[in-house]
Design an enzyme around this catalytic site. Structure first.
Site, PDB file in Angstrom:
ATOM      1  N   SER A   1       1.100  -0.975   0.155  1.00  0.00           N
ATOM      2  CA  SER A   1      -0.013   0.088   0.135  1.00  0.00           C
ATOM      3  C   SER A   1       0.682   1.250  -0.039  1.00  0.00           C
ATOM      4  O   SER A   1       1.838   1.208   1.206  1.00  0.00           O
ATOM      5  CB  SER A   1      -0.844   0.602   1.275  1.00  0.00           C
TER       6      SER A   1
ATOM      7  N   GLU B   1      -3.406 -14.287   0.643  1.00  0.00           N
ATOM      8  CA  GLU B   1      -3.503 -13.260   1.873  1.00  0.00           C
ATOM      9  C   GLU B   1      -5.077 -13.400   2.358  1.00  0.00           C
ATOM     10  O   GLU B   1      -5.346 -13.364   3.719  1.00  0.00           O
ATOM     11  CB  GLU B   1      -3.399 -11.404   1.766  1.00  0.00           C
TER      12      GLU B   1
HETATM   13  C1  LIG Z   1      -4.570  -3.595  10.014  1.00  0.00           C
HETATM   14  C2  LIG Z   1      -3.806  -3.200   8.841  1.00  0.00           C
HETATM   15  C3  LIG Z   1      -3.012  -4.173   8.283  1.00  0.00           C
HETATM   16  C4  LIG Z   1      -2.752  -3.401   7.265  1.00  0.00           C
HETATM   17  N1  LIG Z   1      -1.753  -3.534   7.125  1.00  0.00           N
HETATM   18  C5  LIG Z   1      -1.076  -3.814   5.620  1.00  0.00           C
HETATM   19  C6  LIG Z   1       0.606  -4.295   5.174  1.00  0.00           C
HETATM   20  O1  LIG Z   1       1.002  -4.521   6.032  1.00  0.00           O
HETATM   21  N2  LIG Z   1       1.602  -4.114   4.509  1.00  0.00           N
HETATM   22  C7  LIG Z   1       0.192  -3.534   3.275  1.00  0.00           C
HETATM   23  O2  LIG Z   1       0.338  -3.600   1.712  1.00  0.00           O
HETATM   24  N3  LIG Z   1      -0.806  -2.559   3.367  1.00  0.00           N
HETATM   25  C8  LIG Z   1      -1.438  -2.911   4.754  1.00  0.00           C
HETATM   26  N4  LIG Z   1      -2.700  -1.953   5.236  1.00  0.00           N
HETATM   27  C9  LIG Z   1      -3.592  -1.321   4.097  1.00  0.00           C
HETATM   28  C10 LIG Z   1      -4.717  -1.953   3.454  1.00  0.00           C
HETATM   29  O3  LIG Z   1      -4.452  -2.897   2.559  1.00  0.00           O
HETATM   30  C11 LIG Z   1      -5.385  -0.745   2.848  1.00  0.00           C
HETATM   31  O4  LIG Z   1      -5.979  -0.022   3.817  1.00  0.00           O
HETATM   32  C12 LIG Z   1      -6.753  -1.111   1.911  1.00  0.00           C
HETATM   33  O5  LIG Z   1      -6.843  -1.751   0.568  1.00  0.00           O
HETATM   34  C13 LIG Z   1      -7.407   0.127   1.306  1.00  0.00           C
HETATM   35  O6  LIG Z   1      -6.620   1.123   0.963  1.00  0.00           O
HETATM   36  P1  LIG Z   1      -6.980   2.581   1.079  1.00  0.00           P
HETATM   37  O7  LIG Z   1      -6.575   2.893   2.984  1.00  0.00           O
HETATM   38  O8  LIG Z   1      -5.680   3.363   0.460  1.00  0.00           O
HETATM   39  O9  LIG Z   1      -8.430   3.074   1.106  1.00  0.00           O
HETATM   40  P2  LIG Z   1      -8.991   3.552  -0.459  1.00  0.00           P
HETATM   41  O10 LIG Z   1      -8.295   2.730  -1.620  1.00  0.00           O
HETATM   42  O11 LIG Z   1      -8.327   4.871  -0.404  1.00  0.00           O
HETATM   43  O12 LIG Z   1     -10.551   3.296   0.313  1.00  0.00           O
HETATM   44  C14 LIG Z   1     -11.353   4.314   0.591  1.00  0.00           C
HETATM   45  C15 LIG Z   1     -12.906   3.491   0.480  1.00  0.00           C
HETATM   46  O13 LIG Z   1     -13.568   3.639  -0.582  1.00  0.00           O
HETATM   47  C16 LIG Z   1     -13.033   2.047  -1.162  1.00  0.00           C
HETATM   48  N5  LIG Z   1     -13.038   2.171  -2.512  1.00  0.00           N
HETATM   49  C17 LIG Z   1     -12.055   2.238  -2.947  1.00  0.00           C
HETATM   50  N6  LIG Z   1     -12.373   1.993  -4.391  1.00  0.00           N
HETATM   51  C18 LIG Z   1     -13.903   1.532  -4.412  1.00  0.00           C
HETATM   52  C19 LIG Z   1     -14.103   0.709  -5.686  1.00  0.00           C
HETATM   53  N7  LIG Z   1     -13.779   0.801  -7.110  1.00  0.00           N
HETATM   54  N8  LIG Z   1     -15.361  -0.338  -5.180  1.00  0.00           N
HETATM   55  C20 LIG Z   1     -16.176   0.312  -4.252  1.00  0.00           C
HETATM   56  N9  LIG Z   1     -15.992   0.889  -3.150  1.00  0.00           N
HETATM   57  C21 LIG Z   1     -14.325   1.312  -3.331  1.00  0.00           C
HETATM   58  C22 LIG Z   1     -12.753   1.335  -0.138  1.00  0.00           C
HETATM   59  O14 LIG Z   1     -13.102  -0.155   0.076  1.00  0.00           O
HETATM   60  C23 LIG Z   1     -13.002   2.107   1.653  1.00  0.00           C
HETATM   61  O15 LIG Z   1     -14.253   1.589   1.248  1.00  0.00           O
HETATM   62  C24 LIG Z   1      -3.076  -2.517   5.974  1.00  0.00           C
HETATM   63  C25 LIG Z   1      -4.280  -1.445   6.807  1.00  0.00           C
HETATM   64  C26 LIG Z   1      -4.802  -2.143   8.443  1.00  0.00           C
HETATM   65  C27 LIG Z   1      -6.304  -1.560   8.373  1.00  0.00           C
END
Ligand SMILES: Cc1cc2nc3c(=O)[nH]c(=O)nc-3n(C[C@H](O)[C@H](O)[C@H](O)COP(=O)(O)OP(=O)(O)OC[C@H]3O[C@@H](n4cnc5c(N)ncnc54)[C@H](O)[C@@H]3O)c2cc1C
Length: 393
Positions: free
Chosen positions: A115, A230
Protein backbone atom coordinates in the site's frame (compact mmCIF):
# COMPACT_ATOMS: atom_id res chain seq x y z
CA UNK A 1 2.23 -41.18 -1.75
CA UNK A 2 2.74 -40.05 1.85
CA UNK A 3 0.42 -41.79 4.31
CA UNK A 4 -0.63 -40.95 7.86
CA UNK A 5 1.53 -43.81 9.18
CA UNK A 6 4.48 -42.59 7.18
CA UNK A 7 4.13 -39.11 8.67
CA UNK A 8 3.77 -40.48 12.21
CA UNK A 9 6.95 -42.50 11.73
CA UNK A 10 8.84 -39.43 10.47
CA UNK A 11 7.61 -37.41 13.47
CA UNK A 12 8.71 -40.19 15.85
CA UNK A 13 12.17 -40.25 14.19
CA UNK A 14 12.47 -36.47 14.57
CA UNK A 15 11.45 -36.57 18.23
CA UNK A 16 13.92 -39.41 18.92
CA UNK A 17 16.81 -37.52 17.30
CA UNK A 18 15.85 -34.12 18.80
CA UNK A 19 14.06 -34.68 22.15
CA UNK A 20 12.02 -31.49 22.75
CA UNK A 21 12.94 -31.33 26.45
CA UNK A 22 16.68 -31.13 25.74
CA UNK A 23 16.80 -29.49 22.28
CA UNK A 24 16.94 -25.68 22.02
CA UNK A 25 13.85 -24.30 20.24
CA UNK A 26 15.71 -22.95 17.22
CA UNK A 27 17.59 -26.23 16.71
CA UNK A 28 14.31 -28.13 16.83
CA UNK A 29 12.74 -25.83 14.21
CA UNK A 30 15.77 -26.27 11.94
CA UNK A 31 15.60 -30.06 12.31
CA UNK A 32 11.86 -30.10 11.66
CA UNK A 33 12.32 -28.08 8.50
CA UNK A 34 15.11 -30.36 7.29
CA UNK A 35 12.94 -33.42 7.98
CA UNK A 36 10.27 -32.05 5.60
CA UNK A 37 7.78 -31.66 8.44
CA UNK A 38 7.53 -27.84 8.39
CA UNK A 39 4.89 -27.37 5.65
CA UNK A 40 4.48 -30.86 4.28
CA UNK A 41 2.89 -29.72 1.00
CA UNK A 42 6.09 -27.85 0.03
CA UNK A 43 8.65 -29.76 -2.09
CA UNK A 44 11.33 -31.97 -0.58
CA UNK A 45 14.41 -29.99 0.41
CA UNK A 46 12.27 -26.90 1.04
CA UNK A 47 10.71 -27.98 4.34
CA UNK A 48 8.16 -30.34 2.86
CA UNK A 49 7.48 -33.74 1.33
CA UNK A 50 5.17 -32.75 -1.55
CA UNK A 51 2.47 -34.39 0.57
CA UNK A 52 -1.22 -33.39 0.72
CA UNK A 53 -1.57 -30.24 2.79
CA UNK A 54 -4.61 -31.71 4.52
CA UNK A 55 -2.27 -34.10 6.38
CA UNK A 56 -0.36 -31.24 8.04
CA UNK A 57 -2.65 -31.50 11.07
CA UNK A 58 -1.38 -35.06 11.67
CA UNK A 59 2.16 -33.70 12.08
CA UNK A 60 1.10 -30.69 14.12
CA UNK A 61 -0.97 -32.77 16.54
CA UNK A 62 1.76 -35.37 17.10
CA UNK A 63 4.36 -32.69 17.74
CA UNK A 64 2.10 -30.69 20.05
CA UNK A 65 1.28 -33.84 22.05
CA UNK A 66 5.02 -34.44 22.51
CA UNK A 67 5.51 -30.87 23.78
CA UNK A 68 7.65 -29.91 20.78
CA UNK A 69 8.30 -26.17 20.22
CA UNK A 70 6.67 -24.49 17.23
CA UNK A 71 7.25 -21.28 15.30
CA UNK A 72 5.13 -18.27 16.28
CA UNK A 73 2.55 -18.04 13.51
CA UNK A 74 1.41 -14.60 14.68
CA UNK A 75 4.92 -13.17 14.48
CA UNK A 76 5.65 -14.60 11.05
CA UNK A 77 2.13 -14.56 9.61
CA UNK A 78 2.97 -12.36 6.60
CA UNK A 79 5.99 -14.53 5.77
CA UNK A 80 4.04 -17.76 6.06
CA UNK A 81 0.77 -16.64 4.53
CA UNK A 82 1.93 -14.29 1.79
CA UNK A 83 5.67 -14.26 1.05
CA UNK A 84 6.23 -18.03 1.14
CA UNK A 85 3.55 -19.12 -1.36
CA UNK A 86 4.58 -16.32 -3.72
CA UNK A 87 8.29 -17.15 -3.50
CA UNK A 88 7.46 -20.81 -4.05
CA UNK A 89 5.34 -20.02 -7.12
CA UNK A 90 7.59 -17.42 -8.80
CA UNK A 91 11.04 -17.80 -7.21
CA UNK A 92 14.17 -19.22 -8.79
CA UNK A 93 15.75 -22.33 -7.20
CA UNK A 94 18.35 -19.98 -5.63
CA UNK A 95 15.59 -17.83 -4.11
CA UNK A 96 13.83 -20.93 -2.77
CA UNK A 97 17.04 -22.06 -1.07
CA UNK A 98 17.94 -18.63 0.24
CA UNK A 99 14.59 -17.50 1.67
CA UNK A 100 12.21 -20.31 2.63
CA UNK A 101 14.18 -21.94 5.45
CA UNK A 102 14.89 -18.78 7.53
CA UNK A 103 11.32 -17.66 6.86
CA UNK A 104 9.77 -20.80 8.32
CA UNK A 105 12.26 -21.20 11.18
CA UNK A 106 11.51 -17.60 12.26
CA UNK A 107 15.06 -16.42 11.78
CA UNK A 108 13.78 -13.83 9.30
CA UNK A 109 10.49 -11.99 9.73
CA UNK A 110 8.73 -10.56 6.65
CA UNK A 111 6.49 -7.58 5.98
CA UNK A 112 4.47 -6.47 2.95
CA UNK A 113 5.36 -3.19 1.20
CA UNK A 114 2.31 -2.88 -1.06
CA UNK A 115 0.00 0.00 0.00
CA UNK A 116 0.94 3.60 -0.67
CA UNK A 117 -0.74 6.92 0.10
CA UNK A 118 -3.11 7.06 -2.89
CA UNK A 119 -2.68 3.41 -3.88
CA UNK A 120 -4.47 1.12 -1.44
CA UNK A 121 -7.59 -0.39 -2.99
CA UNK A 122 -6.24 0.66 -6.36
CA UNK A 123 -2.91 -1.02 -5.76
CA UNK A 124 -2.05 -0.94 -9.46
CA UNK A 125 -1.85 2.87 -9.24
CA UNK A 126 1.29 2.69 -7.07
CA UNK A 127 4.16 5.07 -7.78
CA UNK A 128 7.24 3.72 -5.97
CA UNK A 129 9.84 3.74 -8.75
CA UNK A 130 12.45 1.08 -9.45
CA UNK A 131 15.08 2.01 -12.03
CA UNK A 132 17.61 -0.47 -13.37
CA UNK A 133 21.29 0.34 -12.68
CA UNK A 134 23.67 -2.44 -13.74
CA UNK A 135 22.97 -5.55 -11.66
CA UNK A 136 20.83 -3.54 -9.22
CA UNK A 137 17.55 -1.69 -9.16
CA UNK A 138 17.33 1.66 -7.39
CA UNK A 139 14.04 2.08 -5.56
CA UNK A 140 12.50 5.35 -4.33
CA UNK A 141 9.03 5.95 -2.92
CA UNK A 142 6.75 5.72 0.11
CA UNK A 143 4.72 2.84 1.48
CA UNK A 144 2.11 2.98 4.23
CA UNK A 145 0.26 0.71 6.71
CA UNK A 146 3.17 -1.73 6.68
CA UNK A 147 2.37 -4.14 9.51
CA UNK A 148 5.42 -5.30 11.43
CA UNK A 149 8.00 -3.41 9.30
CA UNK A 150 9.82 -2.49 12.52
CA UNK A 151 10.61 -6.12 13.31
CA UNK A 152 11.15 -7.39 9.76
CA UNK A 153 14.36 -8.30 7.99
CA UNK A 154 12.70 -8.77 4.58
CA UNK A 155 9.75 -7.39 2.65
CA UNK A 156 7.74 -8.31 -0.39
CA UNK A 157 7.65 -5.13 -2.47
CA UNK A 158 5.77 -4.03 -5.58
CA UNK A 159 7.22 -1.15 -7.61
CA UNK A 160 6.69 0.74 -10.85
CA UNK A 161 9.35 -0.02 -13.45
CA UNK A 162 7.64 1.31 -16.58
CA UNK A 163 5.49 4.46 -16.31
CA UNK A 164 4.83 4.52 -20.06
CA UNK A 165 2.47 1.54 -20.15
CA UNK A 166 -0.98 1.11 -18.51
CA UNK A 167 -0.80 0.74 -14.75
CA UNK A 168 -1.20 -3.06 -14.50
CA UNK A 169 1.60 -3.72 -16.97
CA UNK A 170 4.48 -1.60 -15.70
CA UNK A 171 5.04 -3.13 -12.26
CA UNK A 172 7.82 -5.38 -10.96
CA UNK A 173 7.96 -7.39 -7.72
CA UNK A 174 11.03 -7.58 -5.46
CA UNK A 175 12.26 -9.10 -2.23
CA UNK A 176 13.60 -6.12 -0.28
CA UNK A 177 16.19 -6.24 2.50
CA UNK A 178 14.72 -4.06 5.26
CA UNK A 179 18.21 -3.41 6.69
CA UNK A 180 19.51 -1.95 3.38
CA UNK A 181 20.65 1.70 3.37
CA UNK A 182 17.79 4.05 2.44
CA UNK A 183 15.00 2.07 4.18
CA UNK A 184 13.42 4.19 6.92
CA UNK A 185 10.61 2.85 9.12
CA UNK A 186 8.38 5.25 11.11
CA UNK A 187 5.62 4.09 13.48
CA UNK A 188 1.93 4.82 12.83
CA UNK A 189 -0.45 4.55 15.78
CA UNK A 190 -3.91 3.15 15.37
CA UNK A 191 -7.22 3.40 17.24
CA UNK A 192 -6.09 0.90 19.91
CA UNK A 193 -3.12 3.15 20.77
CA UNK A 194 -0.72 0.53 19.51
CA UNK A 195 1.69 1.05 16.64
CA UNK A 196 1.30 -2.25 14.84
CA UNK A 197 2.19 -0.75 11.54
CA UNK A 198 4.39 1.86 9.91
CA UNK A 199 5.17 4.25 7.13
CA UNK A 200 8.18 3.08 5.17
CA UNK A 201 10.29 5.52 3.16
CA UNK A 202 12.52 4.10 0.45
CA UNK A 203 15.27 6.47 -0.66
CA UNK A 204 17.47 5.13 -3.44
CA UNK A 205 17.44 1.65 -1.95
CA UNK A 206 19.58 -0.72 -4.03
CA UNK A 207 18.02 -4.13 -4.68
CA UNK A 208 20.06 -6.70 -6.62
CA UNK A 209 18.33 -8.07 -9.72
CA UNK A 210 18.76 -11.51 -8.12
CA UNK A 211 16.08 -10.41 -5.63
CA UNK A 212 13.50 -9.72 -8.33
CA UNK A 213 10.56 -12.12 -8.11
CA UNK A 214 9.08 -12.94 -11.51
CA UNK A 215 9.71 -11.15 -14.80
CA UNK A 216 10.20 -7.40 -15.23
CA UNK A 217 6.77 -5.84 -15.81
CA UNK A 218 4.91 -8.87 -14.45
CA UNK A 219 4.59 -7.60 -10.87
CA UNK A 220 0.81 -7.46 -11.03
CA UNK A 221 0.59 -11.18 -11.80
CA UNK A 222 2.96 -11.98 -8.91
CA UNK A 223 1.06 -9.63 -6.57
CA UNK A 224 -2.22 -11.39 -7.42
CA UNK A 225 -0.80 -14.63 -6.03
CA UNK A 226 0.15 -12.82 -2.82
CA UNK A 227 -3.25 -11.14 -2.51
CA UNK A 228 -5.27 -14.30 -3.09
CA UNK A 229 -3.19 -16.08 -0.46
CA UNK A 230 -3.56 -13.09 1.87
CA UNK A 231 -7.36 -13.34 1.82
CA UNK A 232 -7.30 -16.99 2.72
CA UNK A 233 -4.57 -16.36 5.34
CA UNK A 234 -6.72 -13.67 7.02
CA UNK A 235 -10.22 -15.04 6.47
CA UNK A 236 -9.52 -18.76 6.38
CA UNK A 237 -7.66 -19.08 9.68
CA UNK A 238 -8.21 -22.47 11.24
CA UNK A 239 -10.13 -22.38 14.50
CA UNK A 240 -12.04 -25.05 16.42
CA UNK A 241 -15.81 -25.28 16.75
CA UNK A 242 -16.96 -22.66 19.28
CA UNK A 243 -13.59 -20.94 18.74
CA UNK A 244 -12.55 -17.55 17.34
CA UNK A 245 -14.16 -14.29 18.39
CA UNK A 246 -17.69 -15.79 18.67
CA UNK A 247 -16.31 -18.46 20.98
CA UNK A 248 -15.02 -15.78 23.35
CA UNK A 249 -18.45 -14.15 23.55
CA UNK A 250 -20.15 -17.54 24.01
CA UNK A 251 -17.81 -18.27 26.91
CA UNK A 252 -18.70 -14.98 28.62
CA UNK A 253 -22.35 -15.88 28.04
CA UNK A 254 -21.91 -19.24 29.75
CA UNK A 255 -19.91 -17.86 32.66
CA UNK A 256 -21.92 -14.71 33.39
CA UNK A 257 -25.67 -15.57 33.53
CA UNK A 258 -26.46 -12.21 35.16
CA UNK A 259 -25.62 -10.44 31.86
CA UNK A 260 -28.08 -12.38 29.71
CA UNK A 261 -31.17 -11.04 27.94
CA UNK A 262 -33.31 -12.93 25.45
CA UNK A 263 -32.57 -10.38 22.72
CA UNK A 264 -28.81 -10.82 23.14
CA UNK A 265 -29.33 -14.58 23.23
CA UNK A 266 -30.96 -14.54 19.78
CA UNK A 267 -28.14 -12.43 18.36
CA UNK A 268 -25.46 -14.62 19.87
CA UNK A 269 -27.07 -17.77 18.47
CA UNK A 270 -27.24 -16.25 15.00
CA UNK A 271 -23.56 -15.26 15.15
CA UNK A 272 -22.58 -18.67 16.50
CA UNK A 273 -24.24 -20.35 13.50
CA UNK A 274 -22.49 -17.92 11.14
CA UNK A 275 -19.19 -18.70 12.86
CA UNK A 276 -19.73 -22.40 12.36
CA UNK A 277 -20.60 -21.89 8.67
CA UNK A 278 -17.48 -19.79 8.21
CA UNK A 279 -15.38 -22.45 9.90
CA UNK A 280 -16.67 -25.14 7.53
CA UNK A 281 -16.38 -23.00 4.39
CA UNK A 282 -12.82 -21.99 5.40
CA UNK A 283 -11.93 -25.61 5.87
CA UNK A 284 -13.15 -26.42 2.35
CA UNK A 285 -11.23 -23.45 1.00
CA UNK A 286 -8.03 -24.64 2.64
CA UNK A 287 -8.52 -27.99 0.92
CA UNK A 288 -8.98 -26.18 -2.40
CA UNK A 289 -5.79 -24.27 -1.61
CA UNK A 290 -4.04 -27.56 -0.93
CA UNK A 291 -5.09 -28.82 -4.32
CA UNK A 292 -3.69 -25.83 -6.24
CA UNK A 293 -3.88 -22.04 -6.34
CA UNK A 294 -6.40 -20.23 -4.14
CA UNK A 295 -9.34 -18.90 -6.15
CA UNK A 296 -11.21 -15.59 -5.93
CA UNK A 297 -13.62 -17.37 -3.55
CA UNK A 298 -11.11 -16.51 -0.79
CA UNK A 299 -12.56 -13.01 -0.90
CA UNK A 300 -15.85 -14.33 0.45
CA UNK A 301 -14.34 -15.82 3.61
CA UNK A 302 -12.35 -12.64 4.18
CA UNK A 303 -15.57 -10.55 4.03
CA UNK A 304 -17.45 -13.03 6.24
CA UNK A 305 -14.58 -13.13 8.77
CA UNK A 306 -14.48 -9.30 9.01
CA UNK A 307 -18.22 -8.94 9.44
CA UNK A 308 -18.41 -11.73 11.99
CA UNK A 309 -15.54 -10.30 14.04
CA UNK A 310 -17.08 -6.85 14.08
CA UNK A 311 -20.54 -8.16 15.00
CA UNK A 312 -19.18 -10.49 17.70
CA UNK A 313 -16.91 -7.87 19.27
CA UNK A 314 -19.81 -5.37 19.21
CA UNK A 315 -22.13 -7.87 20.86
CA UNK A 316 -19.51 -8.56 23.51
CA UNK A 317 -19.35 -4.84 24.38
CA UNK A 318 -23.14 -4.69 24.71
CA UNK A 319 -23.17 -7.82 26.81
CA UNK A 320 -20.53 -6.53 29.20
CA UNK A 321 -21.96 -3.01 29.45
CA UNK A 322 -19.64 -0.54 31.28
CA UNK A 323 -17.13 -3.29 31.85
CA UNK A 324 -16.82 -3.82 28.09
CA UNK A 325 -15.92 -0.20 27.47
CA UNK A 326 -13.00 -0.38 29.88
CA UNK A 327 -10.06 -0.06 27.56
CA UNK A 328 -7.71 2.58 28.79
CA UNK A 329 -4.15 1.62 27.94
CA UNK A 330 -3.09 4.25 25.43
CA UNK A 331 0.64 3.94 26.04
CA UNK A 332 2.75 3.66 22.91
CA UNK A 333 3.29 -0.05 22.28
CA UNK A 334 4.84 -1.99 19.43
CA UNK A 335 3.16 -5.42 19.60
CA UNK A 336 4.81 -8.49 18.13
CA UNK A 337 1.58 -9.59 16.51
CA UNK A 338 -2.19 -9.27 16.76
CA UNK A 339 -3.65 -11.24 19.65
CA UNK A 340 -7.41 -10.86 19.61
CA UNK A 341 -8.37 -13.65 21.91
CA UNK A 342 -5.90 -12.96 24.70
CA UNK A 343 -7.04 -9.36 25.14
CA UNK A 344 -9.91 -7.47 26.75
CA UNK A 345 -13.27 -6.85 25.03
CA UNK A 346 -12.62 -3.12 24.45
CA UNK A 347 -9.41 -3.90 22.60
CA UNK A 348 -11.13 -6.54 20.46
CA UNK A 349 -13.91 -4.11 19.52
CA UNK A 350 -11.48 -1.40 18.41
CA UNK A 351 -9.03 -3.68 16.61
CA UNK A 352 -11.79 -5.52 14.72
CA UNK A 353 -12.51 -2.25 12.86
CA UNK A 354 -9.34 -2.87 10.87
CA UNK A 355 -10.51 -6.31 9.73
CA UNK A 356 -12.71 -4.91 6.97
CA UNK A 357 -9.83 -2.74 5.67
CA UNK A 358 -6.68 -4.88 5.95
CA UNK A 359 -6.04 -7.38 3.18
CA UNK A 360 -8.48 -5.54 0.89
CA UNK A 361 -11.59 -3.62 1.98
CA UNK A 362 -14.97 -5.35 2.02
CA UNK A 363 -16.17 -3.10 -0.83
CA UNK A 364 -13.29 -4.19 -3.06
CA UNK A 365 -13.73 -7.84 -2.14
CA UNK A 366 -17.44 -7.63 -2.99
CA UNK A 367 -16.43 -6.28 -6.41
CA UNK A 368 -14.14 -9.30 -6.83
CA UNK A 369 -16.90 -11.71 -5.81
CA UNK A 370 -19.33 -10.01 -8.21
CA UNK A 371 -16.96 -10.04 -11.16
CA UNK A 372 -14.82 -13.12 -10.73
CA UNK A 373 -17.03 -15.55 -8.81
CA UNK A 374 -20.54 -14.58 -9.97
CA UNK A 375 -19.49 -13.39 -13.44
CA UNK A 376 -21.43 -10.10 -13.21
CA UNK A 377 -20.46 -7.18 -15.48
CA UNK A 378 -17.23 -5.37 -14.51
CA UNK A 379 -17.01 -1.90 -13.04
CA UNK A 380 -16.21 0.66 -15.76
CA UNK A 381 -12.41 1.03 -15.94
CA UNK A 382 -11.60 4.11 -17.94
CA UNK A 383 -7.88 4.01 -17.06
CA UNK A 384 -7.30 0.50 -18.40
CA UNK A 385 -5.52 1.55 -21.58
CA UNK A 386 -3.96 4.80 -20.36
CA UNK A 387 -0.20 4.97 -19.61
CA UNK A 388 0.40 5.21 -15.84
CA UNK A 389 2.27 8.52 -16.26
CA UNK A 390 -0.84 10.09 -17.86
CA UNK A 391 -3.25 9.11 -15.08
CA UNK A 392 -4.57 11.99 -12.95
CA UNK A 393 -3.05 11.89 -9.44
C1 LIG B 1 -4.71 -3.40 10.27
C2 LIG B 1 -4.20 -3.12 8.90
C3 LIG B 1 -3.01 -3.71 8.49
C4 LIG B 1 -2.51 -3.44 7.20
N1 LIG B 1 -1.32 -4.02 6.85
C5 LIG B 1 -0.79 -3.75 5.62
C6 LIG B 1 0.49 -4.27 5.27
O1 LIG B 1 1.16 -4.97 6.05
N2 LIG B 1 1.01 -3.98 4.06
C7 LIG B 1 0.32 -3.22 3.15
O2 LIG B 1 0.84 -3.03 2.05
N3 LIG B 1 -0.90 -2.67 3.46
C8 LIG B 1 -1.46 -2.92 4.69
N4 LIG B 1 -2.69 -2.37 5.03
C9 LIG B 1 -3.34 -1.44 4.08
C10 LIG B 1 -4.62 -1.95 3.44
O3 LIG B 1 -4.33 -2.99 2.54
C11 LIG B 1 -5.29 -0.74 2.75
O4 LIG B 1 -5.66 0.15 3.78
C12 LIG B 1 -6.50 -1.15 1.96
O5 LIG B 1 -6.11 -1.84 0.81
C13 LIG B 1 -7.39 0.05 1.57
O6 LIG B 1 -6.64 1.04 0.93
P1 LIG B 1 -6.74 2.59 1.38
O7 LIG B 1 -6.54 2.64 2.86
O8 LIG B 1 -5.81 3.36 0.50
O9 LIG B 1 -8.24 3.04 1.12
P2 LIG B 1 -8.88 3.54 -0.25
O10 LIG B 1 -8.43 2.66 -1.35
O11 LIG B 1 -8.63 5.02 -0.37
O12 LIG B 1 -10.42 3.29 -0.01
C14 LIG B 1 -11.26 4.17 0.77
C15 LIG B 1 -12.69 3.61 0.73
O13 LIG B 1 -13.19 3.61 -0.61
C16 LIG B 1 -13.62 2.31 -0.99
N5 LIG B 1 -13.35 2.05 -2.40
C17 LIG B 1 -12.19 2.34 -3.07
N6 LIG B 1 -12.30 1.94 -4.36
C18 LIG B 1 -13.54 1.39 -4.51
C19 LIG B 1 -14.24 0.78 -5.60
N7 LIG B 1 -13.70 0.65 -6.81
N8 LIG B 1 -15.50 0.30 -5.37
C20 LIG B 1 -16.07 0.40 -4.14
N9 LIG B 1 -15.47 0.99 -3.07
C21 LIG B 1 -14.21 1.46 -3.26
C22 LIG B 1 -12.80 1.38 -0.10
O14 LIG B 1 -13.38 0.13 0.01
C23 LIG B 1 -12.78 2.15 1.21
O15 LIG B 1 -13.93 1.95 1.94
C24 LIG B 1 -3.23 -2.60 6.31
C25 LIG B 1 -4.43 -2.00 6.73
C26 LIG B 1 -4.91 -2.25 8.01
C27 LIG B 1 -6.20 -1.58 8.42
Amino acid sequence: MTTVDDLKRRVADLLAAYPPESTPRQDFLDARFDAGLAWIHFPEGLGGLSAPRSLQSVVDKELAAAGAPDNDKRRIGIGLGMAAPTILAFGTPEQHQRFLRPLWTEREVWCQLFSEPGAGSDLAALGTRAVRDGDDWVVTGQKVWTSGAHKSQWAILVTRTDPDVPKHRGMTYFLCDMTAPGVEVRPLRQITGEAEFNEVFLSEVRIPDAHRLGAVGEGWKVAQTTLMNERVAIGGTEFPRDGGMVGVVAETWRERPELRTSELHDRLLKLWVEGESLRLVSSRLRQQLAAGAPGPEGSAVKVAFSELNQAASGLEIELLGDEGLRYDDWTMRRPDGVNFLGREAGYRYLRAKGNSIEGGTSEILRNIIAERVLGLPSEPRIDKDVAWKDLPR
